[in-house]
Structure formats: C-alpha cells, structure tokens
Design a protein around this motif. Structure first.
Motif, PDB file in Angstrom:
ATOM      1  N   SER A  98       4.520-118.433  25.386  1.00 10.89           N
ATOM      2  CA  SER A  98       5.636-117.504  26.170  1.00 10.89           C
ATOM      3  C   SER A  98       6.136-118.365  27.579  1.00 10.89           C
ATOM      4  N   LEU A 158       4.855-110.012  26.806  1.00 14.24           N
ATOM      5  CA  LEU A 158       5.521-109.416  28.207  1.00 14.24           C
ATOM      6  C   LEU A 158       6.583-110.563  28.776  1.00 14.24           C
ATOM      7  N   ILE A 196       9.229-111.074  26.105  1.00 12.70           N
ATOM      8  CA  ILE A 196      10.571-110.120  26.351  1.00 12.70           C
ATOM      9  C   ILE A 196      11.346-110.769  27.681  1.00 12.70           C
ATOM     10  N   ILE A 197      10.771-110.946  28.792  1.00  8.83           N
ATOM     11  CA  ILE A 197      11.348-111.329  30.192  1.00  8.83           C
ATOM     12  C   ILE A 197      12.064-112.852  29.858  1.00  8.83           C
ATOM     13  N   SER A 213      12.268-107.316  21.368  1.00  8.99           N
ATOM     14  CA  SER A 213      11.521-106.822  22.591  1.00  8.99           C
ATOM     15  C   SER A 213      11.624-105.397  22.636  1.00  8.99           C
ATOM     16  N   ALA A 227       9.613-106.239  32.068  1.00  9.46           N
ATOM     17  CA  ALA A 227      10.131-106.190  30.849  1.00  9.46           C
ATOM     18  C   ALA A 227      10.763-104.858  30.448  1.00  9.46           C
ATOM     19  N   LYS A 286      14.309-104.756  31.895  1.00  8.40           N
ATOM     20  CA  LYS A 286      15.280-105.569  31.470  1.00  8.40           C
ATOM     21  C   LYS A 286      15.765-104.835  30.005  1.00  8.40           C
ATOM     22  N   CYS A 289      14.030-113.205  34.809  1.00  5.73           N
ATOM     23  CA  CYS A 289      14.488-112.779  33.486  1.00  5.73           C
ATOM     24  C   CYS A 289      15.330-113.944  32.799  1.00  5.73           C
TER      25      CYS A 289
END
Ligand code: GLC
Length: 465
Positions: A199, A307, A310-311, A320, A383, A386, A453
């Motif tokens: 990630s 996390l 997702i970000i 997500s 996360a 968002k 993000c």
C-alpha cells in the motif's frame, strides 16, 4: 486568587509535541520517537522517518512548515546515492530508518541508521516510501513545488524509484521485501509481498509521478511507473481481496493447476484457510489479505496496509467501503478498548515460535503480534472520513481520548481487548501523541485530507488501455 486554567487534552498534546522536537544547530529537523526518560533510550532518542510522518502532518496543518522543510532537506543528504563498496552498506536509494544529532567537539553532524545498527538489522524499506508521500504532502500544504523540483530532490526520487522499479528476482508487480521492512520491524512473517509495504509502495509511486518534473529525462521513469501501477492495482484488487464470497471460492479451490489461465493461480490450498477465519469473516465487509505468494496466503488482517489502501485508492471504492464495514462488524476484535490492532489475530504456540523466532516482545496480543497502536488512529480517521464513515472515526477517537493522556501516551497496548498498557511500551511516544492530534485535526479540517488522500488513478489506467 489566581485561577489556573486546566489544559485541554489537545493543548497538552501540542505541548508535548513541541518538547519532542530535535534541533540541528538552531534549526528544528525532526522529533524524538519518545520523550520517555524512565526507560533505556535504545534508539527512541532518534527521529524515525516513519514516526515523523504524523508529526509532520500535524505541523503542516498547523502551518508550521519550516520543520518539515528542514527535515526533507536534511534527509535528502542522508540518502545513499553512491555505489556501495560492500554489501553491508546501504544500497543507493535507501533512506534511513532513523537519525540523530551527534557532535564532535563543537561540530554537530547527523548520524543515520539504515538498519545497520537496528535490532535484528532490519532494512527500513518503508522509509523511502513514506519520504515520498511526505514530500507530496509538503508540496500540497505549501502549494510550492519548487522544493521537490530542486535537482537534489529529483535525483533522490530517481534513486528511490530505481531501487523499487529495478529488476528483481520475481514475476509479479508487487514489491518483494525481507521480513520487518516496515513499521513491523521484527520477524512477524511479513516477508515476501506484505500488504503493509504494497500500500505504501502504491502511494509512493503515485506521489512520485506527481513530483517528477515532466521532461525528456523523466519520461522513461514516468512510463515505467504507469506500467507498474496498471498491473499492480489489478493484482492487489483481484488477488488480495477477501470476503465471504472469495473465502467460499478458496474453500473449494482445486490445487496443483498448471497453465496460464487457471483459477487458483498461486496454488493456495483450501486447508491453509485458518479455522478462526471461517468463523470470523462477517457476512458483510471484506479486506485485503496480509500477504500473497506461491502457495501462501496470509489471512491475517493488517491495519496499515488496509487503511492506506483506502487512503491511496489502491482498493476500489466498494472495497474501501467494505473494509470499513469489516472494521465496524469486527470492532471488538480490531478496535475494542484502544484503536487499533496492528494485525489480527495474534500468532501463538508453534506458529509464534516459527514465525517470530520465539520473540519475547512479540508474544500473542502484544507489540507487533496483535498489539494495539494508538498511532493508527489517524489512518483510521482519514480512511473513514474519505469514505463518509466519520461515525467510525469519531467512535475510535472517543475511545482513545478517554485513556491516552491519563495513560501517558503509551506506544502500544496489550491484550485481546487492548486494555493493558504494553509490557515494554514507551510512555510519551511521539507518534501516539501526533496520531491523536492528527485524527482530531483532520476531523475538524477535512480539506486537509488531500495531503494524504488520493482519488482513483486515471493516468495509469489510460496508459494501460
Ligand atoms: C519500534 C517500532 C517501529 C518504530 C520505532 C520507533 O521499533 O517497531 O515501528 O518506528 O519503534 O518508535
């Protein structure tokens, strides 16, 4: 009578953060890992690159950009750029895990640890990835690309990308790393292709693409990044994803399939599905598996990887949302009394002996083996925000707020429910303090989410059509 105003928890946290600042000459350049004077310092009196990220984000939001500028400028000079003479030296491109200010006579210098001094001699691969992510955040917060565009910074980016995108002994788009190459910097079975690194790798590649000056010199590199991103995102979204449907599929997988278009590409045997998961996987929600390699799927849930996916939009929008649903559905396992577990579940018994090398610090439900780390609060908040799940972020902050200051801001908590302060946890751990403040600041100023993000990537997708 003089009335003494009681400090709010945020005011206390801000004061502590100021106290943690490290000066190089008269310039602030970083922050101590912990302010704890009661325990042996080991390397907690150093500035860790990964620990500094939430501190830096707090300062950026508060408009105190000087320290981040100094940090970035100094760390660029620490990066190894020359060819190494022997293999005990850090390879070009690597950023240190940590550094401290040393002195000889009245001259100061920065002493960096590339893992050559660290416990277990772990290679801090996440440092260079976080460094790029932070450079992007600095650029966004200040609206100023000129620092990133300086020749030293462009070449630092190129060195990092060369080492990440260069030839390796592997045939997948994911980044192959040794164990303990990230925040989990001890043997924990996170070698190979751990989601914890993937990630960050994804977010760093996307950040680097934004920061490279688009010219003839960098075009080749940008093409390489786009190429890698396209297959990378497919690989993670398709093969790492786990939910009840997928679990059912794996449960009925046939093994030993040969050929290009087989279903069970990585030869995952159904018997490798741990029993806990068949009970634990909720009807709703899902997550990205901890690791994937030949005949190996690590079914553990890892927080940073999920996390950050997702970000950074490494996970699809629906994935997500599902990751957050899983956190909600399994709140007692993953958050409970302190947000949140670095990974779930803990390994124990023979698995603990084999995977951790019988590490007395990583006993079940402690430290990196299922311990709870308050620093993760900011990622959970970012996360959640968002994806429009502020309710989850708020719930987590309320739990942390009820304990952290009273407990003296511990590094981590122990136990299945995270009720005990970590056995060897430092107090006044800087990223615990910063993680809490950052979660609060992001909640109050959602426009700053853009510092970390990313939206769905359209560039790489367009290049890969
Ligand atoms: C421990 C943690 C590591 C952190 C360091 C400083 O080594 O495992 O993630 O960076 O402490 O806080």
């Amino acid at each position: 009578m003089v009335s003494v105003k009681k400090l709010t928890i945020e005011e206390k946290a801000n004061r502590l953060l100021e106290e943690a600042i490290i000066y190089y000459g008269d310039r602030p350049v970083g922050a101590l890992a912990a302010l704890d004077s009661t325990t042996e310092a080991l390397n907690y009196d150093q500035c860790f690159i990964r620990d500094f990220v939430p501190v830096a984000l707090v300062f950026l939001i508060q408009g105190k950009t000087d320290i981040i500028y100094n940090f970035l400028v100094e760390t660029v000079t620490l990066q190894k750029q020359e060819r190494r003479i022997d293999c005990y030296q850090p390879p070009p491109g690597l950023m240190p895990a940590s550094f401290k200010v040393g002195s000889k006579g009245d001259k100061q210098y920065l002493d960096a640890d590339f893992g050559d001094q660290a416990i277990g001699r772990v290679t801090p691969i996440d440092s260079c990835l976080w460094w790029i992510i932070l450079l992007r955040a600095y650029t966004k917060a200040t609206g100023n690309l000129s620092l990133a565009h300086q020749p030293e910074f462009q070449s630092a980016l190129r060195f990092i990308l060369d080492i990440c995108l260069g030839p390796q002994f592997e045939m997948t788009p994911t980044l192959l790393v040794p164990d303990g190459a990230c925040m989990i910097d001890r043997r924990m079975g996170v070698d190979g292709y751990p989601i914890e690194i993937q990630s960050l790798f994804y977010a760093a590649l996307r950040s680097a693409r934004e920061l490279l000056i688009p010219n003839i010199e960098s075009q080749d590199l940008i093409n390489k990044i786009n190429n890698r991103l396209g297959s990378f995102i497919y690989h993670i979204r398709a093969y790492y994803w786990l939910d009840l449907l997928k679990l059912n599929e794996i449960h009925r997988y046939k093994g030993d399939q040969f050929g290009e278009s087989v279903v069970n590409k990585f030869n995952i045997y159904p018997d490798s599905i741990p029993y806990w998961l068949t009970e634990w996987m909720p009807d709703r929600g899902g997550y990205l598996a901890g690791n994937l390699g030949p005949g190996r799927m690590d079914f553990r849930f890892f927080a940073i990887g999920n996390l950050m996916a997702i970000i950074s939009s490494l996970a699809t929008e629906s994935q997500s949302k599902e990751i957050l649903t899983l956190i909600e559905e399994r709140w007692d396992s993953l958050v409970s009394r302190m947000p949140m577990k670095v990974c779930f579940p803990a390994v124990d018994g023979l698995a603990w002996q084999i995977i951790t090398g019988s590490d007395p610090k990583n006993t079940p439900w402690s430290y990196h083996n299922g311990g709870s780390w308050p620093v993760l609060l900011w990622m959970l908040m970012a996360a959640a925000q968002k994806m429009g799940r502020e309710d989850l972020g708020d719930r987590a902050v309320a739990i942390a707020q009820s304990r952290l200051a009273e407990d003296q801001w511990p590094e981590y908590y122990d136990g299945k429910n995270g009720r005990l302060i970590g056995k060897s946890a430092r107090m006044y751990q800087t990223w615990t303090i910063a993680g809490f403040l950052l979660a609060k600041l992001l909640r109050d100023n959602p426009n700053y989410l853009s510092l970390v993000c990313m939206d769905e990537d359209t560039e790489a997708a367009a290049c890969n059509i």
